[in-house]
Design an enzyme around this catalytic site. Structure first.
Site, PDB file in Angstrom:
ATOM      1  CD  GLU A 135       8.235   0.601  10.902  1.00 34.00           C
ATOM      2  OE1 GLU A 135       9.177   0.417  10.110  1.00 34.00           O
ATOM      3  OE2 GLU A 135       7.066   0.299  10.651  1.00 34.00           O
TER       4      GLU A 135
ATOM      5  CB  CYS B 299      -2.272   0.206   8.829  1.00 34.36           C
ATOM      6  SG  CYS B 299      -0.753   1.103   8.854  1.00 34.36           S
TER       7      CYS B 299
ATOM      8  CG  ASN C  47      -0.364   0.035   2.505  1.00 28.70           C
ATOM      9  OD1 ASN C  47       0.729  -0.505   2.690  1.00 28.70           O
ATOM     10  ND2 ASN C  47      -1.008   0.666   3.451  1.00 28.70           N
TER      11      ASN C  47
HETATM   12  C1  UN1 Z   1       0.237   7.210   6.634  1.00 34.61           C
HETATM   13  O1  UN1 Z   1      -0.895   7.172   7.076  1.00 34.61           O
HETATM   14  O2  UN1 Z   1       0.704   8.244   6.176  1.00 34.61           O
HETATM   15  O3  UN1 Z   1       0.606   0.548   6.094  1.00 34.61           O
HETATM   16  C2  UN1 Z   1       1.163   6.065   6.632  1.00 34.61           C
HETATM   17  C3  UN1 Z   1       0.200   1.655   6.445  1.00 34.61           C
HETATM   18  C4  UN1 Z   1       1.074   2.426   7.378  1.00 34.61           C
HETATM   19  C5  UN1 Z   1       1.534   3.695   6.793  1.00 34.61           C
HETATM   20  C6  UN1 Z   1       0.530   4.760   6.901  1.00 34.61           C
HETATM   21  N1  UN1 Z   1       2.180   1.642   7.788  1.00 34.61           N
HETATM   22  O4  UN1 Z   1      -0.857   2.079   6.034  1.00 34.61           O
END
Ligand code: UN1
Length: 482
Positions: free
Chosen positions: A463, A283, A147
């Protein structure tokens, strides 16, 4: 054919299937090599052999390599964003943001290389000193989702290299096209052979070899909950009895709370952005909109109107705001969640239908689904959909709203829309999430601050930014008796 990269050389895979874009399934992006188990082992062996060289690489050379990658990503932003949009389906309005973020992350860690330090303390024993330093972990496996096919690899690979590790990178099988140019740039960055390796392919083949090989000292993973659990299990049951470090970023069921005093336009805008941008395939998406009773009906009316006005279509068409769902499997999963929500009594206000052809192109298009009259216990409010589906939950008041927001096994991001400073302070204290967004969408994060969640969303060190060193290094405490 796009190859894998091992020990400083481009190499064949076991096969190389074609990669089809979601906005036009007649189109082919390219053929990307898939490694077999033996080829993955060669990549691990190459990283293992290079780990001493990675650790010994002078900091200026390391910083220069990361800066080289940053500069090239940023210079090629337009083309990389176009490829990302074509491959993953993020609209062309959104894709450059992801590419720029990847570039900025490499730039941040280029600087971070030169800011590494330790501590020197007096010992409790007279005349002695204690030194605390960080050392690289060794070989880090980076396993990333489809994604954010360039930004998430960037926020794992850049710190892994910055802190002196060797890397084996396994991108998502659905999006090798966006991972490949990043790897190609890394191959020219001046790193010693074997310090960076690319192995494309499926999780069950490539991923499993990485998880079970004792030469891999740490695994950074972003993806599904079920795979995250497998990563954890294999890291603690390594055949040689030495556990691997692991860091997991998994699902979310992020609440956006709209309080009675909220500015309604702000609330609707944050909900639209958080729920539907990037097709809800984040996410951090705002999938549960928890709205206080007194503003509920006005909020729903305004949100439904704006949701229907968002234009879904070919990700690369100039007037598209929301692209397609990433592939057929994800589309089917989204549709199953939608059907089940209806059966559970949720009322669909708009969207939720598959459009097999849009803009004259066959693709995985899904109209944006908004459910009302939902309860938090429904499956649609407990499981992560990972698609353009949002639900509204009516709350009696702020207390009820916060209780609902926390009533989930996830804890990645949580938002509130309010004009009250007092409520904002309270929400910051009470919401059980790694990231709290006040009058901001739950999704869309800065690159220079910690990213991660609590509860079932995440496991291990945060992270991004300097906090990433907690994962990519291991501490050494040295007692000095001169
Ligand atoms: C964001 O919302 O800018 O897999 C990043 C994902 C997250 C990254 C979202 N690790 O959607």
């Amino acid at each position: 054919m796009f190859q894998n990269y091992t020990d400083g050389a481009w190499c064949e895979g076991a096969d190389a299937p074609a990669n089809f874009p979601p906005s036009d399934t007649r189109d082919v992006i390219g053929e990307y090599a898939r490694a077999n188990g033996q080829q993955v082992e060669q990549a691990i062996a190459s990283a293992h052999a290079a780990s001493g060289r990675a650790a010994a690489l002078p900091v200026q050379q390391r910083a220069d390599a990361l800066e080289f990658v940053a500069a090239e990503i940023l210079a090629r932003c337009h083309d990389l964003a176009d490829l990302l949009s074509r491959e993953e389906g993020k609209s062309l309005a959104e894709a450059p943001g992801e590419v720029v973020r990847a570039g900025h992350i490499f730039r941040y860690f280029a600087g971070e290389v030169l800011r590494q330090s330790g501590e020197l303390l007096p010992s409790v024993r007279h005349g002695m000193a204690v030194e605390i330093t960080r050392e690289p972990v060794g070989v880090v496996a980076v396993i990333t989702p489809w994604n954010f096919p360039i930004a998430i690899p960037a926020w794992k690979i850049a710190p892994a290299l910055a802190y002196g590790n060797a890397v084996v990178f396994k991108p998502a099988d659905l999006t090798p096209g966006s991972a490949w140019p990043l790897s190609e740039i890394l191959s020219r960055a001046g790193l010693p052979s074997g310090v960076f390796n690319l192995v494309m392919g499926r999780g069950r083949e490539v991923g499993d070899v990485l998880l079970n090989d004792p030469r891999v000292g740490a695994i950074s993973f972003t993806g599904s909950e079920s795979t995250g659990r497998r990563v954890a299990q294999s890291c603690v049951t390594r055949p040689n009895g030495v556990m691997a470090k692991f860091q997991l970023e998994m699902g979310g069921k992020n609440p956006l709370v709209v309080l009675a005093d909220a500015d309604l336009d702000t609330a609707v805008e944050r909900a639209l952005n958080g729920a539907f941008y990037s097709m809800g395939q984040r996410c951090t998406a705002s999938s549960r909109l928890i709205v206080c009773d007194s503003v509920h009906d006005r909020f729903v009316d305004a949100l439904a109107t704006k949701t229907q006005a968002l234009r879904v279509g070919d990700a690369r068409s100039a007037n598209t705001q929301i692209g397609p769902v990433v592939d057929e499997g994800q589309l089917e999963q989204d549709l199953e969640f939608i059907t089940r929500a209806g059966a559970d009594g949720a009322r669909l206000v708009c969207g939720g239908t598959h459009q097999p052809v849009l803009d004259g192109q066959p693709g995985h298009f899904l109209t944006l689904a908004l459910f009302v009259d939902t309860h938090n216990a429904m499956q649609i409010n407990q499981e992560e959909v990972f698609g353009p589906v949002a639900t509204v939950i009516r709350a009696r008041d702020a207390d009820d709203a916060f209780a609902i927001a926390n009533d989930t096994r996830f804890g990645l991001s949580a938002g509130v829309v309010t004009t009250s400073l007092r409520e904002a302070g309270r929400v910051k204290r009470e919401l059980q999430a790694g990231m709290v967004m006040i009058n901001a969408p739950t999704a869309g994060v800065d690159p220079h601050v910690p990213f991660g969640g609590r509860k079932g969303s995440s496991y291990g060190a945060r992270e991004q930014c300097s906090y990433a060193s907690d994962f990519y290094t291991t501490l050494k405490t040295t007692y000095l008796n001169p």
